[in-house]
Design an enzyme around this catalytic site. Sequence first.
Site, mmCIF file in Angstrom:
data_model
loop_
_atom_site.group_PDB
_atom_site.id
_atom_site.type_symbol
_atom_site.label_atom_id
_atom_site.label_comp_id
_atom_site.label_asym_id
_atom_site.label_seq_id
_atom_site.Cartn_x
_atom_site.Cartn_y
_atom_site.Cartn_z
ATOM 1 N N CYS A 17 -14.570 6.509 -2.370
ATOM 2 C CA CYS A 17 -13.824 7.067 -3.540
ATOM 3 C C CYS A 17 -14.678 8.397 -4.112
ATOM 4 O O CYS A 17 -13.724 9.436 -4.364
ATOM 5 C CB CYS A 17 -14.159 6.173 -4.516
ATOM 6 S SG CYS A 17 -13.730 6.767 -6.166
ATOM 7 N N LYS B 150 -7.970 13.931 -6.101
ATOM 8 C CA LYS B 150 -7.618 14.278 -7.374
ATOM 9 C C LYS B 150 -7.854 15.867 -7.793
ATOM 10 O O LYS B 150 -7.021 16.485 -8.445
ATOM 11 C CB LYS B 150 -8.086 13.391 -8.419
ATOM 12 C CG LYS B 150 -7.254 12.297 -8.841
ATOM 13 C CD LYS B 150 -7.162 11.034 -7.999
ATOM 14 C CE LYS B 150 -6.102 11.174 -6.933
ATOM 15 N NZ LYS B 150 -6.207 9.997 -5.867
ATOM 16 N N GLY C 207 2.572 5.609 2.313
ATOM 17 C CA GLY C 207 1.862 5.012 1.429
ATOM 18 C C GLY C 207 1.253 5.923 0.377
ATOM 19 O O GLY C 207 1.843 7.037 0.202
ATOM 20 N N MET D 88 -6.810 -2.566 -2.213
ATOM 21 C CA MET D 88 -8.066 -1.681 -1.748
ATOM 22 C C MET D 88 -8.116 -0.458 -2.939
ATOM 23 O O MET D 88 -7.688 0.618 -2.681
ATOM 24 C CB MET D 88 -8.005 -1.179 -0.442
ATOM 25 C CG MET D 88 -8.138 -2.348 0.438
ATOM 26 S SD MET D 88 -7.898 -1.418 2.272
ATOM 27 C CE MET D 88 -8.830 -2.808 3.170
ATOM 28 N N HIS E 91 4.601 9.161 -32.931
ATOM 29 C CA HIS E 91 5.792 9.905 -32.480
ATOM 30 C C HIS E 91 5.416 11.353 -32.706
ATOM 31 O O HIS E 91 4.823 11.630 -33.898
ATOM 32 C CB HIS E 91 7.001 9.430 -33.614
ATOM 33 C CG HIS E 91 8.120 10.490 -33.354
ATOM 34 N ND1 HIS E 91 8.950 10.320 -32.002
ATOM 35 C CD2 HIS E 91 8.628 11.464 -33.971
ATOM 36 C CE1 HIS E 91 9.855 11.225 -32.303
ATOM 37 N NE2 HIS E 91 9.651 12.035 -33.328
HETATM 38 P P1 NAI Z 1 -0.745 1.879 2.509
HETATM 39 O O1 NAI Z 1 -0.723 0.487 2.688
HETATM 40 O O2 NAI Z 1 -0.537 2.485 0.919
HETATM 41 O O3 NAI Z 1 0.547 2.621 3.041
HETATM 42 C C1 NAI Z 1 0.613 2.770 4.532
HETATM 43 C C2 NAI Z 1 2.057 2.957 4.983
HETATM 44 O O4 NAI Z 1 1.748 3.324 6.302
HETATM 45 C C3 NAI Z 1 2.736 1.643 4.770
HETATM 46 O O5 NAI Z 1 4.098 2.342 3.869
HETATM 47 C C4 NAI Z 1 3.061 1.090 5.886
HETATM 48 O O6 NAI Z 1 4.257 0.635 6.199
HETATM 49 C C5 NAI Z 1 3.096 2.461 6.871
HETATM 50 N N1 NAI Z 1 2.741 2.260 8.328
HETATM 51 C C6 NAI Z 1 2.012 1.260 8.673
HETATM 52 N N2 NAI Z 1 1.744 1.467 10.176
HETATM 53 C C7 NAI Z 1 2.647 2.339 10.648
HETATM 54 C C8 NAI Z 1 2.941 2.996 11.839
HETATM 55 N N3 NAI Z 1 2.383 2.679 13.009
HETATM 56 N N4 NAI Z 1 3.851 4.068 11.628
HETATM 57 C C9 NAI Z 1 4.360 4.404 10.679
HETATM 58 N N5 NAI Z 1 4.117 3.892 9.547
HETATM 59 C C10 NAI Z 1 3.221 2.895 9.239
HETATM 60 O O7 NAI Z 1 -2.006 2.797 2.982
HETATM 61 P P2 NAI Z 1 -2.625 4.296 2.814
HETATM 62 O O8 NAI Z 1 -1.561 4.797 1.978
HETATM 63 O O9 NAI Z 1 -3.295 4.759 3.984
HETATM 64 O O10 NAI Z 1 -3.888 3.687 1.688
HETATM 65 C C11 NAI Z 1 -4.939 2.720 2.140
HETATM 66 C C12 NAI Z 1 -5.381 2.131 0.807
HETATM 67 O O11 NAI Z 1 -6.077 3.094 0.111
HETATM 68 C C13 NAI Z 1 -4.377 1.428 0.146
HETATM 69 O O12 NAI Z 1 -4.783 0.442 -0.273
HETATM 70 C C14 NAI Z 1 -4.231 2.348 -1.049
HETATM 71 O O13 NAI Z 1 -4.007 1.504 -2.131
HETATM 72 C C15 NAI Z 1 -5.638 2.820 -1.450
HETATM 73 N N6 NAI Z 1 -5.386 4.253 -1.805
HETATM 74 C C16 NAI Z 1 -5.283 4.363 -3.283
HETATM 75 C C17 NAI Z 1 -4.868 5.469 -4.076
HETATM 76 C C18 NAI Z 1 -5.029 5.267 -5.575
HETATM 77 O O14 NAI Z 1 -5.113 4.364 -5.938
HETATM 78 N N7 NAI Z 1 -4.208 6.407 -6.092
HETATM 79 C C19 NAI Z 1 -5.015 6.520 -3.130
HETATM 80 C C20 NAI Z 1 -5.209 6.755 -1.801
HETATM 81 C C21 NAI Z 1 -5.450 5.620 -1.320
#
Ligand code: NAI
Length: 437
Positions: free
Chosen positions: A41, A50, A159, A290, A416
Amino acid sequence: MIYDVVVIGAGPGGYVAAIRAAQLGLKTAVIEKSKTLGGTCLNVGCIPSKVLLHDSSVSSDFPKMMNRKTEVVSGFTSGVQFLLKKNKIDWIQGTALLKGPNTIDVGGKTVEAKNIILATGSAPVELPFLPFDETQILSSTGALALKSVPKKLLVVGAGVIGVELGSVYKRLGSEVVFIEFLDRICPAFDMDLSKGLQKVLTNQGMVFHLSHKVLKAKGTTLTVQGLSGEVTFDGDAVLVAVGRRPYSDHLGLQDLGIEKDSKGFVQINNSFQTSIPNIFAIGDLVDGPMLAHKASEEGIAVAELIAGHSPIVNYMAIPNVAYTDPEVASVGLTEEEVKVRKLSYKSSVFPFKANSRARCIDDTEGFVKILAEEKSRRILGVHILGPNASELIAQAALAVQLKATADQLADTCFAHPTLSEAIKEASLGLFKAPIHL
Ligand code: NAI
């Protein structure tokens, strides 16, 4: 010395658990293998991204924003070091290996503990044919440390990481093309948010190829199975953001018989206990979203449990945010989840176009959507696409946490003109009627 609590991993789960344990009078140590505290983080995740999301919306001086990112991160990591010291927590630098229910090896040195909290977090998932080199084939870590802005960035996985970092590089001038396996972006969010976000990001110039699967790669050239056959995509860099996996290898879990599932998540009971009762696990290492703040809540709860208290983590009330422009934020159940649970519900949407403050600041994209159970009228979920959604969601989280009804939310007086009034109007729309629509 035998510690009351030893925490392995100093991310937002681990260091928060350690501080809470120390506050409760437990002699505590943290083992962390990185040179800096704060985990993903602070070092290579939420905080640096951010900074870049903020700075890229107001400047195009890439080296300057990278320097500021480093400064902000180092301010926070030394801040955590200060907090550990203030709470008389020992930081043992090194890699932990479990040797027994009360024994940990750290580089040949033995550390003993009555209770052990595993908080080692997660790592980016790597695709076998796209190994990270962090210069052209990037995980989020590499994408946060580039030396220059790529002309064309291919993003595999739309994602949260994909859309946030894609937004940064789009603003800095990259051509940004997403290749997403599913037929939607950001699958953790309510479908209306995913659709709304895709629309605004498309209007910003980002390109989405949904239902596309990467088959193979040669350098930064990807062969992709599209809806009507194979297509080739060329980029100057590829960001692979297809999820994260729990960092549960090389900890010695197997030798102790601590159970993991097929994806590597450590198995725990309702009290965060692994199959060895005095070894606990929290955060990205265990089931659930996560998210840094989820890990911190679990860290506080596990420390309180060890100290003999009875804490409760309300998983219904954990907000989820994507820091795009506009932001996306959500708490509680999505409409899809409500349907799966076969709950009888009502849904109400209020657009920011009809909100006075949004019009004053000329930022009217998006809406607030609220779901409530029909009979009890209890708020089930709040989903926001719009300006300051990351801040607006806090009051919705409070409503879900306090099990508020739609009427209680609608009867609350909101100042408001504020963006928050869109929440009042959406809740009025559930069982009464919105005033300004
Ligand atoms: P994610 O689970 O949000 O998204 C991964 C995306 O990749 C999904 O849409 C999935 O369908 C796609 N995908 C999976 N395999 C694939 C493939 N072989 N080819 C193409 N697309 C594929 O995971 P992400 O974005 O990597 O984030 C990881 C973790 O980190 C998440 O749990 C997220 O919540 C957390 N995170 C949170 C943030 C926040 O709170 N603002 C910022 C960044 C990450």
